[in-house]
Scaffold this motif. Structure first.
Motif, mmCIF file in Angstrom:
data_model
loop_
_atom_site.group_PDB
_atom_site.id
_atom_site.type_symbol
_atom_site.label_atom_id
_atom_site.label_comp_id
_atom_site.label_asym_id
_atom_site.label_seq_id
_atom_site.Cartn_x
_atom_site.Cartn_y
_atom_site.Cartn_z
ATOM 1 N N LEU A 99 0.844 -1.192 0.000
ATOM 2 C CA LEU A 99 0.000 0.000 0.000
ATOM 3 C C LEU A 99 0.879 1.242 0.000
ATOM 4 O O LEU A 99 2.000 1.231 0.511
ATOM 5 C CB LEU A 99 -0.917 0.018 1.228
ATOM 6 N N ILE A 100 0.353 2.322 -0.554
ATOM 7 C CA ILE A 100 1.064 3.591 -0.592
ATOM 8 C C ILE A 100 0.331 4.578 0.313
ATOM 9 O O ILE A 100 -0.876 4.798 0.161
ATOM 10 C CB ILE A 100 1.137 4.163 -2.019
ATOM 11 N N LEU A 101 1.058 5.167 1.258
ATOM 12 C CA LEU A 101 0.493 6.203 2.114
ATOM 13 C C LEU A 101 0.952 7.562 1.595
ATOM 14 O O LEU A 101 2.150 7.810 1.461
ATOM 15 C CB LEU A 101 0.961 6.030 3.559
ATOM 16 N N VAL A 102 -0.009 8.420 1.282
ATOM 17 C CA VAL A 102 0.305 9.797 0.909
ATOM 18 C C VAL A 102 0.344 10.590 2.208
ATOM 19 O O VAL A 102 -0.684 10.779 2.854
ATOM 20 C CB VAL A 102 -0.741 10.372 -0.058
ATOM 21 N N THR A 103 1.532 11.033 2.601
ATOM 22 C CA THR A 103 1.688 11.647 3.911
ATOM 23 C C THR A 103 1.385 13.140 3.879
ATOM 24 O O THR A 103 1.362 13.774 2.823
ATOM 25 C CB THR A 103 3.109 11.418 4.452
ATOM 26 N N ALA A 104 1.158 13.686 5.066
ATOM 27 C CA ALA A 104 0.763 15.079 5.209
ATOM 28 C C ALA A 104 1.910 16.032 4.875
ATOM 29 O O ALA A 104 3.090 15.675 4.936
ATOM 30 C CB ALA A 104 0.279 15.331 6.636
ATOM 31 N N LEU A 105 1.537 17.258 4.525
ATOM 32 C CA LEU A 105 2.463 18.364 4.282
ATOM 33 C C LEU A 105 3.455 18.081 3.165
ATOM 34 O O LEU A 105 4.550 18.633 3.142
ATOM 35 C CB LEU A 105 3.204 18.725 5.578
ATOM 36 N N GLY A 106 3.075 17.201 2.225
ATOM 37 C CA GLY A 106 3.888 16.970 1.040
ATOM 38 C C GLY A 106 5.235 16.368 1.319
ATOM 39 O O GLY A 106 6.164 16.485 0.503
#
Length: 576
Positions: free
Chosen positions: A192-199
């Motif tokens: 799975l890919i987690l798109v993390t906060a604040l880029g």
């Protein structure tokens, strides 16, 4: 110019909604409904199109308790009940309300006015509780016209098209809630890919990690507070339907929308022929999905449970009717629950996203000095008993705390020592929201005990408390940070965190000049020697200008971040 016009329209919609709501409160409070309920019915009818817009919808959700709508649903006037159901259906599409949904289901079985029942059905569907309709059928004595309307409403509600948003609604990233019951779990045999906060970056959770953890994927995800989105990589459209069958309960059809992301040369070129443009590529994606899944997947951008995301490196040159430069395919299950931030009972405009707040805590962690002053003495450490009083609390301040999110996420980042949280805000509604959220965050039984203690306080008591936490104390004050003074009896703060006004939705540059000047001046009084401040802002130049005047403060680190299309900065500052 267009942005200003949109902002002006949003403000006007909020103002109009608040006026209508105030009138409703007054009518109900004066109990005039029995005399002339037409005023209430008309006001509710006018509210319906307004609450379809985000700004007035969020405003009304903040200012109106569920009990108010329950009162109106109990009206003796049929049009009041009908229009209340319409408002509730639009209002609660983005935030779960099982109480209101349950009441609507009860009214559906009790309602004798046949023309009202479709409104109940559509409201239940748009709120994400279509499963409550599984045991409902149109009464046999219903007139043919109304029976047809009820059946159509049931069809829409069960397919997720009962309102302006999905019945199996798209949960906003990081929003608190338990989902709509449609989602089962993410696949355990895939990365799975987690798109993390604040880029910051995309992070992977490997299938091997899931297998070795002996936990479900959902359990693993709840342990990371910094992600905004969970994406399932797929090889192409042929994998969408099988994964929907795996991860969602119930039968198809499933509804989806396409999100096409492009980057690189030519991505913003508006002069390209239509067959090379964004619309053409989306139509080609839809065709590919329909070729593999037929009617089991329905493209419905306004009412969906799955987002099909296709990322391309650039808009390629058109080479033929079958050309499609899609490089990476992902699925995002928008109805997946997220229970990381269930404490967030109330928010205010410009509130920081909890995942962004958690990322700020992760970025500042290397710069925090968490040692107790006496910890440098080995003799004192050797003499310490397991039941001794723990280290004195670290004092944490947020001088413009809003709804309290930064304070709560600071506590979540360190549960192994006691904390004393203090929040300041000039706005009464912010103080009210912060108190509500902090109370929700620290009401769990384990928050009432110090680490190393048993439930009864008797060392012989071996009651298992699970993962105990240190006591977290908190208070929120309504005051102006420009004039607030640290009480003489209080020691300075070890850490200060602030989501400063950007000058966009809150404040403006002129007001920020006075605010930032006062903040930096006060930091030298509020911070303990060696203490740190983490300041999050869009006004980087202004902040740096004020910091140059403060000889006792120095910048340890400066981060350039991304959030919602903006590029805020995070400054880590230390008191000398």
């Amino acid at each position: 110019m267009a942005n200003r016009r949109n902002e002006s329209d949003a403000k006007e919609a909020v103002r109009e909604a608040r006026l209508l709501l105030a009138g409703l409160f007054q009518e109900v409070r004066k109990e005039k409904e029995a005399q002339d309920p037409r005023n209430i019915a008309q006001a509710l009818s006018l509210l319906v199109p307004l609450v379809r817009k985000k700004a007035p919808r969020e405003q009304i959700l903040r200012e109106t308790p569920e009990s108010f709508w329950l009162t109106l649903l109990g009206s003796r006037e049929a049009k009041v009940r009908k229009n209340t159901a319409r408002v509730v259906g639009e209002l609660y599409t983005a935030s779960s309300s099982p109480v209101l949904a349950g009441r609507l289901r009860e009214l559906l079985s009790e309602e004798q006015v046949q023309m009202i029942r479709p409104s109940y059905i559509l409201a239940i569907g748009s709120m994400g509780f279509a499963r409550l309709l599984d045991d409902y059928s149109v009464p046999e004595d219903t007139l043919e016209k109304h029976a047809a309307e009820e059946k159509e409403a049931l069809r829409k509600a069960r397919l997720g098209a009962g309102g302006s948003q999905a019945a199996h609604r798209a949960t906003e990233p990081g929003a608190a809630g338990s989902g709509d019951g449609r989602f089962s779990d993410f696949p355990a045999d895939r990365d799975l890919i987690l798109v993390t906060a604040l880029g910051e970056r995309k992070r992977k959770i490997s299938a091997a990690k899931v297998a070795s953890s002996q936990q479900s994927v959902r359990q693993l995800l709840q342990q990371d507070r910094t992600w905004l989105e969970v994406l399932v990589p797929i090889s192409g459209p042929e994998e969408i339907l099988p994964l929907c069958h795996t991860c969602l309960t119930g039968e198809d059809p499933y509804r989806y929308r396409i999100e096409l992301k492009t980057s690189g040369p030519g991505a913003a070129n508006k002069e390209k022929p239509s067959h090379e443009g964004r619309g053409y590529k989306i139509r080609r994606l839809i065709e590919q999905i329909e070729e593999t899944a037929g009617s089991a997947l329905i493209n419905d951008p306004s009412s969906y449970e799955v987002e099909v995301r296709v990322e391309t490196e650039k808009l390629a040159v058109y080479a033929g009717p079958n050309d499609l430069p899609a490089l990476h395919w992902f699925l995002k299950f928008c109805c997946a629950p997220d229970e990381r931030f269930v404490y967030r009972k109330e928010a205010i405009p410009a509130s920081i996203h909890p995942a962004n707040a958690a990322m700020i805590m992760r970025l500042t962690a290397p710069y925090r000095t968490d040692r107790e002053e006496t910890a440098d003495d080995p003799a004192l450490q050797a003499e310490a008993e397991p039941s001794s009083r723990p280290a004195s609390p670290r004092r944490i301040l947020d001088p413009c705390c809003g709804s309290g999110t930064l304070l709560i996420e600071r506590a979540e980042a360190d549960t192994k020592r006691p904390l004393e949280l203090v929040g300041l805000d000039i706005e009464q509604r912010a103080v009210r929201a912060a108190k509500k959220n902090l109370a929700a965050a620290f009401q769990k039984p384990e928050d009432l005990f110090l680490s190393g203690q048993t439930k009864s306080g008797d060392p012989a008591d071996e009651t298992d408390l699970g993962e105990t936490r240190f006591l977290t104390e908190w208070k929120v004050l309504q005051t102006d940070l420009k004039t607030w003074k640290l009480p003489e009896k209080d020691r300075p703060f070890d850490e200060i965190y602030a989501n400063l006004p950007f000058g966009l939705r809150v404040g403006d540059h002129t007001k920020n000049e006075a605010l930032y000047e006062a903040l930096i001046r006060n930091l030298t009084q509020w911070l303990a020697p060696g203490g740190i401040a983490a300041l999050y802002t869009m006004e980087g130049r202004l902040l740096e200008k004020e910091l140059e005047k403060a000889s006792d403060l120095r910048i340890l680190k400066h981060f350039r971040l991304q959030a919602g299309g903006l590029t805020p900065r995070l400054y880590i500052i230390k008191m000398k």
